[in-house]
Design a protein around this motif. Structure first.
Motif, PDB file in Angstrom:
ATOM      1  N   LEU A  75     -99.123 -26.464 -21.380  1.00 28.37           N
ATOM      2  CA  LEU A  75     -97.735 -26.563 -21.813  1.00 28.37           C
ATOM      3  C   LEU A  75     -97.212 -25.238 -22.349  1.00 28.37           C
ATOM      4  O   LEU A  75     -96.079 -24.851 -22.081  1.00 28.37           O
ATOM      5  CB  LEU A  75     -97.606 -27.650 -22.881  1.00 28.37           C
ATOM      6  N   LEU A  76     -98.047 -24.513 -23.096  1.00 27.92           N
ATOM      7  CA  LEU A  76     -97.581 -23.315 -23.788  1.00 27.92           C
ATOM      8  C   LEU A  76     -97.639 -22.051 -22.933  1.00 27.92           C
ATOM      9  O   LEU A  76     -96.841 -21.137 -23.135  1.00 27.92           O
ATOM     10  CB  LEU A  76     -98.407 -23.089 -25.064  1.00 27.92           C
ATOM     11  N   THR A  77     -98.582 -21.973 -22.009  1.00 26.22           N
ATOM     12  CA  THR A  77     -98.739 -20.750 -21.225  1.00 26.22           C
ATOM     13  C   THR A  77     -97.500 -20.488 -20.374  1.00 26.22           C
ATOM     14  O   THR A  77     -97.127 -21.311 -19.545  1.00 26.22           O
ATOM     15  CB  THR A  77     -99.980 -20.841 -20.318  1.00 26.22           C
ATOM     16  N   GLY A  78     -96.872 -19.355 -20.609  1.00 27.06           N
ATOM     17  CA  GLY A  78     -95.659 -18.982 -19.883  1.00 27.06           C
ATOM     18  C   GLY A  78     -94.414 -19.687 -20.361  1.00 27.06           C
ATOM     19  O   GLY A  78     -93.360 -19.607 -19.704  1.00 27.06           O
ATOM     20  N   LEU A  79     -94.492 -20.395 -21.505  1.00 27.51           N
ATOM     21  CA  LEU A  79     -93.342 -21.157 -21.987  1.00 27.51           C
ATOM     22  C   LEU A  79     -92.159 -20.254 -22.314  1.00 27.51           C
ATOM     23  O   LEU A  79     -91.009 -20.622 -22.074  1.00 27.51           O
ATOM     24  CB  LEU A  79     -93.748 -21.966 -23.218  1.00 27.51           C
ATOM     25  N   CYS A  80     -92.431 -19.086 -22.870  1.00 27.87           N
ATOM     26  CA  CYS A  80     -91.344 -18.167 -23.243  1.00 27.87           C
ATOM     27  C   CYS A  80     -90.622 -17.630 -22.013  1.00 27.87           C
ATOM     28  O   CYS A  80     -89.471 -17.187 -22.113  1.00 27.87           O
ATOM     29  CB  CYS A  80     -91.901 -17.007 -24.068  1.00 27.87           C
ATOM     30  N   GLN A  81     -91.272 -17.647 -20.857  1.00 25.87           N
ATOM     31  CA  GLN A  81     -90.633 -17.187 -19.627  1.00 25.87           C
ATOM     32  C   GLN A  81     -89.768 -18.267 -18.991  1.00 25.87           C
ATOM     33  O   GLN A  81     -89.028 -17.995 -18.052  1.00 25.87           O
ATOM     34  CB  GLN A  81     -91.704 -16.742 -18.622  1.00 25.87           C
ATOM     35  N   ARG A  82     -89.876 -19.485 -19.506  1.00 22.42           N
ATOM     36  CA  ARG A  82     -89.109 -20.596 -18.935  1.00 22.42           C
ATOM     37  C   ARG A  82     -88.103 -21.133 -19.931  1.00 22.42           C
ATOM     38  O   ARG A  82     -87.786 -22.323 -19.937  1.00 22.42           O
ATOM     39  CB  ARG A  82     -90.053 -21.723 -18.511  1.00 22.42           C
ATOM     40  N   LYS A  85     -84.984 -23.119 -18.595  1.00 25.21           N
ATOM     41  CA  LYS A  85     -85.233 -24.493 -18.150  1.00 25.21           C
ATOM     42  C   LYS A  85     -85.414 -25.444 -19.315  1.00 25.21           C
ATOM     43  O   LYS A  85     -85.144 -26.634 -19.207  1.00 25.21           O
ATOM     44  CB  LYS A  85     -86.476 -24.524 -17.255  1.00 25.21           C
ATOM     45  N   LEU A  86     -85.903 -24.919 -20.460  1.00 23.26           N
ATOM     46  CA  LEU A  86     -86.161 -25.785 -21.604  1.00 23.26           C
ATOM     47  C   LEU A  86     -84.890 -26.273 -22.260  1.00 23.26           C
ATOM     48  O   LEU A  86     -84.932 -27.178 -23.084  1.00 23.26           O
ATOM     49  CB  LEU A  86     -87.024 -25.036 -22.632  1.00 23.26           C
ATOM     50  N   CYS A  87     -83.763 -25.669 -21.936  1.00 22.02           N
ATOM     51  CA  CYS A  87     -82.506 -26.072 -22.561  1.00 22.02           C
ATOM     52  C   CYS A  87     -82.040 -27.439 -22.063  1.00 22.02           C
ATOM     53  O   CYS A  87     -81.202 -28.076 -22.703  1.00 22.02           O
ATOM     54  CB  CYS A  87     -81.427 -25.024 -22.290  1.00 22.02           C
ATOM     55  N   ARG A  88     -82.561 -27.870 -20.946  1.00 25.33           N
ATOM     56  CA  ARG A  88     -82.152 -29.164 -20.414  1.00 25.33           C
ATOM     57  C   ARG A  88     -82.790 -30.293 -21.207  1.00 25.33           C
ATOM     58  O   ARG A  88     -83.942 -30.211 -21.623  1.00 25.33           O
ATOM     59  CB  ARG A  88     -82.532 -29.261 -18.935  1.00 25.33           C
ATOM     60  N   TRP A  89     -82.038 -31.345 -21.381  1.00 26.15           N
ATOM     61  CA  TRP A  89     -82.499 -32.471 -22.189  1.00 26.15           C
ATOM     62  C   TRP A  89     -83.739 -33.115 -21.585  1.00 26.15           C
ATOM     63  O   TRP A  89     -84.650 -33.515 -22.305  1.00 26.15           O
ATOM     64  CB  TRP A  89     -81.379 -33.497 -22.319  1.00 26.15           C
ATOM     65  N   ARG A  90     -83.799 -33.214 -20.256  1.00 30.78           N
ATOM     66  CA  ARG A  90     -84.954 -33.839 -19.601  1.00 30.78           C
ATOM     67  C   ARG A  90     -86.229 -33.047 -19.878  1.00 30.78           C
ATOM     68  O   ARG A  90     -87.289 -33.628 -20.123  1.00 30.78           O
ATOM     69  CB  ARG A  90     -84.708 -33.933 -18.099  1.00 30.78           C
ATOM     70  N   SER A  91     -86.129 -31.711 -19.866  1.00 32.22           N
ATOM     71  CA  SER A  91     -87.306 -30.882 -20.133  1.00 32.22           C
ATOM     72  C   SER A  91     -87.761 -31.035 -21.569  1.00 32.22           C
ATOM     73  O   SER A  91     -88.966 -31.097 -21.848  1.00 32.22           O
ATOM     74  CB  SER A  91     -86.988 -29.409 -19.834  1.00 32.22           C
TER      75      SER A  91
END
Length: 326
Positions: A75-82, A85-91
């Motif tokens: 879950l955490l690996t590469g999270l800062c690069q995404r 996409k994390l701004c979406r409610w589904r994510s």
């Protein structure tokens, strides 16, 4: 270390056995810790000292549970690069569900620590004899002639010291504290078992697949994880030997095909279930899709769906789960 790895791998293959092993090791560690390390100071530090020994090891075990989970690092690996996409409610909802699943597994060891510590009673005695709640202290000392002296010297009762408090009164206070501690311990154990049963029943009740397929799926996930570690080590060794041979002998390197960054990224994502697909893991999905794209073969049972994948059902929590390789 090799023996420990073997035990850990066996426990990892069966979740119930794994939980039982974690609980057993935690209980044994608490007993050793309580008998060898813990010494109640029997002064004004009783409350702080007891709470530290009761809660800090539980916190350490909780953090260790997060560290040892493969799903945490997936879950955490590469999270800062995404971040976009994390701004979406589904994510965000998916991430929340994954964190909840990780937490339920990580909570096993700290809960066992606290429960066993409460059943033992030593920590609770030290904590409660260091409280400054007058009403509670009066309740402990009861209606005795030595009540005032008992409340005054309450913090010294866990230790065998000369005291003006009669021995019978001192033992009554300690028996009361130990009984309260054991009641809390059994209530915590009952709540843990009940919560585990309810979550398991809910996950099985909402399972999108049958019992037999679930057993097969679990066996496949275990074999894929083990073989992935084996193949990765073997391929890394071959690549390292090729590079060293080329360096020392000053010869052109042999051709060794390794997956691209995109390929590694695709199989490193958390698994998402879809009722239209029959993929058993992200690796399975990637291999089947590559086969369809490159060879234009007739679609087999594992077909790609045009519908978006749903969040992973709780009953399939084991697909991405596991422990970090030691």
């Amino acid at each position: 270390m090799d023996k420990f790895k073997t035990v850990l791998n066996i426990a990892n293959k069966q979740s119930n056995l794994g939980f039982g092993l974690v609980a057993l090791l935690t209980a044994g560690g608490e007993q050793i810790f309580s008998s060898v390390v813990f010494r109640c100071p029997c002064n004004e530090l009783n409350f702080l000292y007891g709470m530290v020994f009761l809660l800090v090891p539980a916190l350490a075990l909780l953090l260790l549970g997060y560290i040892m989970s493969k799903k945490t690092w997936k879950l955490l690996t590469g999270l800062c690069q995404r971040r976009a996409k994390l701004c979406r409610w589904r994510s965000l909802t998916t991430c929340g569900m994954v964190i909840f699943q990780i937490s339920t597994t990580a909570m096993v060891a700290p809960s066992c620590w606290i429960a066993v510590a409460l059943l033992n009673g030593n920590y609770f005695e030290c904590v409660m004899t260091g409280t400054n709640i007058s009403a509670y202290n009066k309740h402990l000392c009861g209606d005795r002639n030595s009540q005032v002296q008992c409340q005054k010297e309450l913090h010294a009762l866990p230790c065998v010291r000369d005291s003006s408090v009669p021995r019978a009164d001192r033992e009554d206070v300690l028996f009361t504290l130990r009984a309260q501690s054991q009641i809390l311990g059994w209530m915590l154990i009952a709540s843990i078992m009940l919560s585990n049963l309810l979550l398991t029943c809910m996950a099985r009740c909402t399972s999108p697949i049958s019992y037999k397929q679930l057993k097969f799926w679990r066996a496949y996930a275990e074999e894929e994880s083990n073989l992935m570690d084996s193949y990765s080590a073997k391929h890394a060794k071959e690549l390292a030997e090729r590079n060293l041979k080329s360096f020392f002998k000053q010869t052109p390197p042999e051709d060794i095909i390794t997956p691209s960054n995109k390929d590694w990224e695709k199989i490193s994502h958390l698994y998402k279930f879809s009722t239209k697909d029959h993929y058993y893991s992200t690796l399975h999905q990637h291999v089947e899709n590559c086969q369809e794209t490159e060879n234009s073969m007739i679609r087999m049972v594992s077909v790609k769906s045009s519908e978006p994948a749903d969040d992973n059902p709780a009953v399939l929590n084991f697909v991405d789960d596991g422990v970090m390789a030691l």
